[in-house]
Structures are given as structure tokens and as C-alpha cells.
Enzyme design. Structure first.
Site, PDB file in Angstrom:
ATOM      1  N   ARG A   1       0.866  -1.172   0.000  1.00  0.00           N
ATOM      2  CA  ARG A   1       0.000   0.000   0.000  1.00  0.00           C
ATOM      3  C   ARG A   1       0.906   1.227   0.000  1.00  0.00           C
ATOM      4  NH1 ARG A   1      -2.141  -3.491   4.035  1.00  0.00           N
ATOM      5  NH2 ARG A   1      -4.246  -4.257   3.540  1.00  0.00           N
TER       6      ARG A   1
ATOM      7  N   LYS B   1      -2.467  -2.663   7.907  1.00  0.00           N
ATOM      8  CA  LYS B   1      -3.675  -2.217   8.588  1.00  0.00           C
ATOM      9  C   LYS B   1      -3.862  -2.974   9.895  1.00  0.00           C
ATOM     10  CE  LYS B   1      -6.437  -0.624   4.652  1.00  0.00           C
ATOM     11  NZ  LYS B   1      -7.703  -0.804   3.912  1.00  0.00           N
TER      12      LYS B   1
ATOM     13  N   ARG C   1      -0.769  -1.894  -6.824  1.00  0.00           N
ATOM     14  CA  ARG C   1      -0.939  -3.003  -5.866  1.00  0.00           C
ATOM     15  C   ARG C   1      -1.919  -4.036  -6.435  1.00  0.00           C
ATOM     16  NH1 ARG C   1      -1.237  -4.660  -0.246  1.00  0.00           N
ATOM     17  NH2 ARG C   1      -3.381  -5.005   0.432  1.00  0.00           N
TER      18      ARG C   1
ATOM     19  N   HIS D   1      -4.099  -9.234   3.597  1.00  0.00           N
ATOM     20  CA  HIS D   1      -5.554  -9.250   3.769  1.00  0.00           C
ATOM     21  C   HIS D   1      -5.916 -10.085   4.995  1.00  0.00           C
ATOM     22  CE1 HIS D   1      -6.486  -8.316  -0.748  1.00  0.00           C
ATOM     23  NE2 HIS D   1      -6.244  -7.234  -0.032  1.00  0.00           N
TER      24      HIS D   1
END
Length: 308
Positions: free
Chosen positions: A162, A185, A256, A279
Site C-alpha cells: 500500500r 492495517k 498493488r 488481507h
């Protein structure tokens, strides 16, 4: 959106929850601020709907009807279904915490259905277009700004980072190792293989930039020596795609998407790609499978004989 007025303890509870999100659960400051905005708007709606401060006790008396009215008010403010769903997710998280920390009933809030979001497929670049975008960024090989931009874009495409992850790298991370530890994240860490082309692009940039940062300084620097920001990268890519005649979907994040799509097309394992992208769930990665299937159908439709 109505701003919350005196909520007799509700705002204090919200602040306690936000503090825990940042300190205990490792949410980023931007995520915490987004949650604050969404939940504050929700509390403001309840105040206006009930004609006064909702209070701590009132948080346990929220009805399904009130939740529907709140979501309808968001949509009435021209908020997209995706943004409304994000706001509902924040409010659900707040009420789950209230149930755990204060024993406040959260049944109606948790049971509220999220607005339907139209599924959209990622829009990656074709391999030639992704390579052209990166090459165009480095057209002036002796210019440290050009070398920097090329290095950033190479990391996005070659490592699937990212933009925030690439810009969070420090000087101490270079020279880049074979496996780079990335914090993504939610503070989740993952190991990402670094291809030689990415390492070389970063080293070329480091050899050219005129600043003398310390080990804890950002790896990618702005013109004046401060941290490079995402908006600068986005503007750079906008200029590059205009020169190359690429569509508006050719963004930093599209690189990405391109990383994942091209890996999948080359026979990459979906679970491995999930790990590389960071993810949390496989469903987030499976959109690339749908994209691959959609392309296969396009090829099939173009190849089959037409009926006369």
C-alpha cells in the site's frame, strides 16, 4: 450531519473506546479519527431524534427503528452506501465495546443490516502499462526526485505494498533485505519478498538524494527533506498517466492491484497472495479470482463464432 451536543456520559464513553482502540488494539490515528467522526455523528443524530442528550442509559435503549432512521439520514446526506456501511461498522464496534465494558444492551445495533454495496472489481493495469508507468517516472536517471518516484512505484508494483506502507519505511530499513517486515492495517505484520529490481531502485534513489537523514528518518523524502506524503505520489502518477495516455484508474493503488492480478494470472496461489497483500480474510483476495474469471469470459465471448 448533526453534531452531538451534551450527551451526559455518551461522549466520555466514546472517548474511552477510542483510547482503547489506539492504545490496546493498535488502530492507526487515521482510523481512530474516522471512527470518532462516524460515532460522533451517530450520537448527534440520536440527540436530535430524541430531542435531548441520549445519555449512557439511552445507549442501551436504541431501537431498530432508530437505527434505520439514522442510516436513512446518512443516505439523505448523499453519503454513499459504502460510507454508510463504514459508519455502521464503527457504531457496531462502539456498541460491542459498550456491551463488554458497561453491560449495555447492543442487540438492535448489532442486528441492523448494512446497506447493500454494489460489488466492484479492482482495476489493475496491464503488465506493459504498469512497467511503462514506472519507467516514465524514472526518465531522468540523474534526478533524485525521478529516482525517488521510480523507487516508490516499483515497491508498489513489485512488492504489492500500500502507498502508506511504502511511505512508512525508514532509512534504517535500507538496503532492503530479501524479506521486508511490513506493518499493515490494524498493526498486523507480514513478510514481503523484495525483488532485486525493487532493491536496486531504492539504492539508486539513496545514492542521489542530497539530504543527510538519520536512521529513523523516513526512507522517502520530500523536496525539503521532510517525509514524502501520499498526495505528492498521487499527483505524480496523475501526471505520468496523462503523458502516457492511461485511464484515470491508473493510480498508485492500481499498482498493488496489478501485483496481485499478475501473480494470479501467472499461477500464484490465492492463499499466498492473501499473505503477501496482508488481507485479513481470504474473501478480500478472492476479488482477484472474480477479475480473472471476468477476463476469461471476455476472451471467450470475443473468440466464439457469432450467430447469423
Amino acid at each position: 450531519m448533526t453534531a452531538p451536543v451534551g450527551t451526559d456520559g455518551a461522549l466520555a464513553l466514546m472517548q474511552r473506546w477510542l483510547d482503547q482502540l489506539g492504545a490496546v488494539r493498535g488502530r492507526s490515528p487515521k482510523t481512530v479519527e474516522a471512527y470518532r467522526h462516524d460515532v460522533a455523528g451517530y450520537l448527534g443524530f440520536l440527540n436530535g431524534h430524541r430531542g435531548g442528550p441520549v445519555g449512557k442509559a439511552g445507549l442501551g435503549e436504541v431501537t431498530t427503528s432508530e437505527m434505520r432512521s439514522w442510516i436513512a439520514s446518512l443516505r439523505g446526506d448523499d453519503l454513499s452506501a459504502r460510507s454508510a456501511a463504514r459508519a455502521l461498522s464503527a457504531v457496531r464496534s462502539f456498541h460491542r465495546w459498550l456491551a463488554e465494558a458497561e453491560g449495555i444492551d447492543a442487540t438492535a445495533v448489532i442486528a441492523t443490516r448494512s446497506p447493500k454495496i454494489k460489488a466492484s472489481l479492482p482495476r489493475p493495469l496491464a503488465p506493459d502499462a504498469a512497467k511503462a508507468l514506472i519507467a516514465e517516472a524514472g526518465q531522468t536517471p540523474t534526478d533524485w526526485i525521478a529516482a525517488r518516484d521510480m523507487a516508490v512505484l516499483t515497491l508498489l508494483y513489485a512488492c504489492g505494498l500500500r502507498i502508506s506502507e511504502a511511505l512508512s519505511l525508514r532509512q534504517s530499513d535500507a538496503p532492503l533485505p530479501d524479506m521486508l517486515r511490513i506493518t499493515g492495517k490494524g498493526g498486523k505484520e507480514r513478510l514481503v519478498p523484495v525483488l532485486p529490481v525493487a532493491r536496486e531502485a531504492v539504492e539508486q534513489y539513496r545514492a542521489l538524494h542530497p539530504h543527510a537523514p538519520n536512521a529513523e528518518s523516513p526512507l522517502f523524502l520530500g523536496v525539503r527533506g521532510g517525509a514524502l506524503n501520499a498526495s505528492t505520489v498521487q499527483k505524480t502518477v496523475a501526471n505520468l498517466r496523462a503523458r502516457l495516455g492511461l485511464p484515470a484508474t491508473a493510480t498508485p493503488h492500481a499498482l498493488r492491484h496489478s501485483f496481485a492480478t499478475h501473480l494470479l494470472e501467472a499461477g500464484g496461489d490465492l492463499r499466498a497472495i492473501q499473505t503477501l497483500l496482508g488481507h485479513a480474510s481470504l474473501s478480500s483476495t478472492q476479488v482477484y479470482t472474480a477479475l480473472d474469471q471476468a477476463r476469461l469470459m471476455d476472451v471467450y465471448d470475443a473468440a466464439r463464432p457469432k450467430r447469423r
